[in-house]
Design an enzyme around this catalytic site. Structure first.
Site, PDB file in Angstrom:
ATOM      1  N   HIS A 204      57.709  28.674  53.763  1.00 19.56           N
ATOM      2  CA  HIS A 204      56.627  28.562  52.772  1.00 19.56           C
ATOM      3  C   HIS A 204      57.087  28.200  51.370  1.00 19.56           C
ATOM      4  O   HIS A 204      56.261  28.056  50.476  1.00 19.56           O
ATOM      5  CB  HIS A 204      55.840  29.886  52.729  1.00 19.56           C
ATOM      6  CG  HIS A 204      55.437  30.347  54.076  1.00 19.56           C
ATOM      7  ND1 HIS A 204      56.179  31.246  54.811  1.00 19.56           N
ATOM      8  CD2 HIS A 204      54.391  29.986  54.867  1.00 19.56           C
ATOM      9  CE1 HIS A 204      55.601  31.432  55.991  1.00 19.56           C
ATOM     10  NE2 HIS A 204      54.530  30.691  56.050  1.00 19.56           N
TER      11      HIS A 204
ATOM     12  N   ARG B 263      52.029  23.916  50.450  1.00 22.33           N
ATOM     13  CA  ARG B 263      50.637  24.382  50.553  1.00 22.33           C
ATOM     14  C   ARG B 263      49.918  24.453  49.206  1.00 22.33           C
ATOM     15  O   ARG B 263      48.972  25.228  49.040  1.00 22.33           O
ATOM     16  CB  ARG B 263      50.561  25.772  51.206  1.00 22.33           C
ATOM     17  CG  ARG B 263      50.882  25.760  52.674  1.00 22.33           C
ATOM     18  CD  ARG B 263      50.921  27.148  53.242  1.00 22.33           C
ATOM     19  NE  ARG B 263      51.206  27.078  54.662  1.00 22.33           N
ATOM     20  CZ  ARG B 263      50.305  27.300  55.629  1.00 22.33           C
ATOM     21  NH1 ARG B 263      49.084  27.653  55.338  1.00 22.33           N
ATOM     22  NH2 ARG B 263      50.648  27.187  56.885  1.00 22.33           N
TER      23      ARG B 263
ATOM     24  N   GLY C 151      47.130  40.329  38.324  1.00 24.87           N
ATOM     25  CA  GLY C 151      45.909  39.981  39.043  1.00 24.87           C
ATOM     26  C   GLY C 151      44.655  40.563  38.432  1.00 24.87           C
ATOM     27  O   GLY C 151      44.644  41.014  37.288  1.00 24.87           O
TER      28      GLY C 151
ATOM     29  N   GLU D  10      41.993  46.150  44.639  1.00 29.17           N
ATOM     30  CA  GLU D  10      42.440  44.764  44.683  1.00 29.17           C
ATOM     31  C   GLU D  10      42.962  44.534  46.095  1.00 29.17           C
ATOM     32  O   GLU D  10      42.608  45.293  46.990  1.00 29.17           O
ATOM     33  CB  GLU D  10      43.455  44.470  43.560  1.00 29.17           C
ATOM     34  CG  GLU D  10      44.591  45.447  43.421  1.00 29.17           C
ATOM     35  CD  GLU D  10      45.720  45.185  44.380  1.00 29.17           C
ATOM     36  OE1 GLU D  10      45.812  45.943  45.371  1.00 29.17           O
ATOM     37  OE2 GLU D  10      46.519  44.275  44.147  1.00 29.17           O
TER      38      GLU D  10
ATOM     39  N   GLU E 106      46.464  43.174  47.101  1.00 28.58           N
ATOM     40  CA  GLU E 106      47.851  42.731  47.284  1.00 28.58           C
ATOM     41  C   GLU E 106      48.933  43.745  46.963  1.00 28.58           C
ATOM     42  O   GLU E 106      50.045  43.667  47.509  1.00 28.58           O
ATOM     43  CB  GLU E 106      48.121  41.471  46.422  1.00 28.58           C
ATOM     44  CG  GLU E 106      47.366  40.227  46.825  1.00 28.58           C
ATOM     45  CD  GLU E 106      45.957  40.172  46.269  1.00 28.58           C
ATOM     46  OE1 GLU E 106      45.647  40.941  45.333  1.00 28.58           O
ATOM     47  OE2 GLU E 106      45.144  39.382  46.775  1.00 28.58           O
TER      48      GLU E 106
ATOM     49  N   ASP F 282      35.605  43.290  37.359  1.00 28.93           N
ATOM     50  CA  ASP F 282      34.252  43.710  37.724  1.00 28.93           C
ATOM     51  C   ASP F 282      34.270  45.204  37.993  1.00 28.93           C
ATOM     52  O   ASP F 282      35.331  45.786  38.199  1.00 28.93           O
ATOM     53  CB  ASP F 282      33.761  42.947  38.958  1.00 28.93           C
ATOM     54  CG  ASP F 282      34.706  43.077  40.135  1.00 28.93           C
ATOM     55  OD1 ASP F 282      35.725  42.362  40.165  1.00 28.93           O
ATOM     56  OD2 ASP F 282      34.438  43.918  41.008  1.00 28.93           O
TER      57      ASP F 282
END
Ligand code: HPA
Length: 234
Positions: A7, A46, A92, A181, A183, A206
């Site tokens: 990857h 990707r 994040g 979240e 991750e 949010d």
């Protein structure tokens, strides 16, 4: 395994020892374009573009994790184990589970609960508690205090479900979980297994308590605070 990995196409030495990981590949490009000097593209497999550049003279990389624990699991594993990366800082967004954690606030994941089965692969004879690197967390709190940015430190939920049919996410609030979240727990488990360091920093985008949400522009500005924190500790 050798590099390049399935990857990541970067060559040996092209990643800095510290990698910042937003979920979104466009965020990674934004960080490289706006915060790093002489940023060089080191991965594009990707469309997950990774960049290495300088911040205040120090080498720093930024590359997206994608969304969810499987994606974070792949990228953090390959960075820790094949690219000699020592520190990964997730930058994040998260949904608040508490009234006193407002949109645009910054939260640090001291620990990350999860409803995923990611930990099963380690075959622990019990449940593993994924935690942040204390060194990274302490530095992050110190620089955040110095900057006068409001923050909270505590437990996160890394959920496998953004859309949860059983509407069970708020149940985690009774155990003091700050926010949800998708991750941090995979990142923390991979760091533990590799003997490396990880920290998840999230801006609240949010609230599951009040229903309040940030606009794209507000997310951009609050993201700036989180970026400054992550870069200062990198
Ligand atoms: N759930 C999961 N992940 C999130 C959320 C949420 O409500 N908000 C931001 N990331």
């Amino acid at each position: 395994m050798n590099i390049p990995t399935p990857h990541i196409s970067a060559k040996a030495g092209e990643f800095a020892r510290t990698v910042l990981m937003p979920g979104d590949p466009l965020r990674a490009k934004f960080v490289a374009d706006n915060y790093l000097e002489n940023a060089v593209l080191v991965n594009s497999v990707r469309g997950v573009n990774g960049y290495t550049g300088k911040y205040k003279g120090k080498s720093v990389s930024v590359m997206a994790s994608g969304m969810g624990m499987p994606s974070m699991g792949i990228y953090s594993y390959e960075l820790f184990n094949f690219y000699n990366v020592d520190n990964i800082i997730r930058i994040g967004t998260a949904g608040s589970l508490r009234e006193d954690l407002k949109v645009r606030d910054v939260a640090f994941a001291m620990g990350a609960c999860t409803n995923s089965s990611y930990a099963n692969q380690f075959e622990m004879p019990g449940s593993f508690a994924p935690i942040a690197s204390y060194a990274l967390l302490k530095k992050a709190v110190d620089v955040t205090k110095d900057m006068g940015i409001p923050y909270k430190v505590g437990n996160f939920l890394s959920s496998d479900n953004f859309y949860d049919d059983s509407l069970s996410t708020m149940k985690w609030a009774k155990m003091g979980i700050l926010c949800v979240e998708m991750e941090a727990a995979a990142l923390y488990m991979n760091a533990a297994r590799a003997g490396k360091n990880a920290l998840a920093v999230c801006t609240i985008s949010d609230s599951l308590v009040t229903g309040e949400a940030t606009t794209a522009e507000e997310r951009q500005n609050s993201f700036h605070n989180m970026m400054k924190i992550a870069l200062e500790i990198a």
